[in-house]
Design an enzyme around this catalytic site. Structure first.
Site, PDB file in Angstrom:
ATOM      1  N   GLU A 189       0.846  -1.191   0.000  1.00 41.49           N
ATOM      2  CA  GLU A 189       0.000   0.000   0.000  1.00 41.49           C
ATOM      3  C   GLU A 189       0.887   1.250   0.000  1.00 41.49           C
ATOM      4  O   GLU A 189       1.933   1.284   0.647  1.00 41.49           O
ATOM      5  CB  GLU A 189      -0.867  -0.013   1.255  1.00 41.49           C
ATOM      6  CG  GLU A 189      -1.748   1.215   1.441  1.00 41.49           C
ATOM      7  CD  GLU A 189      -2.502   1.203   2.766  1.00 41.49           C
ATOM      8  OE1 GLU A 189      -3.539   1.873   2.855  1.00 41.49           O
ATOM      9  OE2 GLU A 189      -2.036   0.519   3.710  1.00 41.49           O
TER      10      GLU A 189
ATOM     11  N   LYS B 116      -9.613   2.516  -2.076  1.00 41.66           N
ATOM     12  CA  LYS B 116      -9.786   1.886  -0.772  1.00 41.66           C
ATOM     13  C   LYS B 116     -11.128   2.280  -0.153  1.00 41.66           C
ATOM     14  O   LYS B 116     -11.420   3.456   0.027  1.00 41.66           O
ATOM     15  CB  LYS B 116      -8.642   2.306   0.143  1.00 41.66           C
ATOM     16  CG  LYS B 116      -8.635   1.643   1.510  1.00 41.66           C
ATOM     17  CD  LYS B 116      -7.417   2.121   2.297  1.00 41.66           C
ATOM     18  CE  LYS B 116      -7.323   1.471   3.665  1.00 41.66           C
ATOM     19  NZ  LYS B 116      -6.145   1.999   4.407  1.00 41.66           N
TER      20      LYS B 116
ATOM     21  N   CYS C  48      -5.355  -2.993   2.724  1.00 41.51           N
ATOM     22  CA  CYS C  48      -5.069  -2.887   4.155  1.00 41.51           C
ATOM     23  C   CYS C  48      -6.301  -3.043   5.061  1.00 41.51           C
ATOM     24  O   CYS C  48      -6.733  -4.161   5.315  1.00 41.51           O
ATOM     25  CB  CYS C  48      -4.341  -1.577   4.436  1.00 41.51           C
ATOM     26  SG  CYS C  48      -3.368  -1.604   5.975  1.00 41.51           S
TER      27      CYS C  48
END
Length: 259
Positions: free
Chosen positions: A44, A110, A144
């Site tokens: 990331e 995300k 994540c």
């Protein structure tokens, strides 16, 4: 349809807010990979570390890093994926690029911004999940904090590979290990998580634990997980198909709609 997907997992000690240095590091690592790699997975925010300094670091979508990723895909005839800080329409995004060998790409923003670090105050959350069709494999890339939300990763498309790119700190690495394994088992899918090492400019420590699991939860990564490394892992479609044929757990899943 490719029966094997040869992946390269690159766990790195990222240089804090230094895109040029990080691209230079990954260029050397990628050039050293085998010639039969299909997919290269980076962490990331691989050019900066997990920074909230988006106004200084953000690139436009068609910026230096995406063009660099295209160069790497052409060099290795392989796809490259990882997330980058992007600005678009006066918003900032923690945006994952999945770049194909021909230079075309897909994006995933995300969805679950990390409120503990106030990521939600800087970055706009994405809304849509991405399923990539690549060399006969269906791949679901996430970022994540998404790992903590199993409903969003739920395998309703019969994808073959679930992958997470991350900056996941060492103080919660036990959760990282546990949840990656759980996502593989519950979705009857390969699951890969690529994390970073080292310390960032905000004082957080990262100890890696990049790993790949098969659809039964077996760890395919046998390394010193807390140091920078490159691991090449071949995923087997036959193993996936045979296991799903014998254990039809996905057919018993509950039906509901995510709002």
């Amino acid at each position: 349809m490719a029966q094997k997907l040869n992946t390269a997992l690159i766990q790195a000690n990222l240089k804090w807010e230094d895109p040029q240095a990080n691209r230079g590091f990954f260029s050397k690592e990628i050039k050293a990979l085998s010639e039969d790699i299909d997919l290269i997975i980076l962490p990331e925010m691989f050019t900066t570390g997990f920074s909230m300094n988006a106004s200084k670091l953000a690139e436009k979508t068609d910026g230096l890093t995406l063009n660099w990723m295209r160069e790497m895909t052409k060099l290795k005839d392989a796809a490259v994926t990882g997330s980058v800080i992007i600005t678009e329409n006066d918003n900032f995004y923690n945006r994952l690029f999945f770049v194909f060998p021909d230079g075309s790409y897909k994006i995933y923003d995300k969805r679950h911004t990390f409120t503990l670090a106030r990521e939600d105050e800087t970055y706009t959350a994405g809304k849509d999940r991405l399923i990539v069709d690549y060399r006969g494999w269906k791949i679901c890339p996430l970022v994540c904090y998404d790992l903590r939300f199993p409903v969003f990763a739920r395998n309703t498309e019969d994808y073959d590979l679930l992958l997470y790119v991350a900056n996941w700190p060492s103080k919660r690495v036990f959760a990282w290990d546990t949840l990656l394994k759980a996502r593989a088992i519950e979705n009857m899918s390969y699951c890969i998580g690529v994390n970073r090492t080292g310390n960032d400019g905000d004082g957080y420590k990262y100890n890696g634990h990049t790993a790949a699991y098969d659809c039964l939860g077996k760890n395919l990564t046998e390394l010193d997980l807390e140091k920078p490394f490159i691991k090449e892992i071949s995923l087997e479609k036959k193993h996936l198909e045979e296991t799903r044929g014998q254990l039809k757990f996905l057919q018993d899943r509950d039906e509901f709609t995510l709002k």
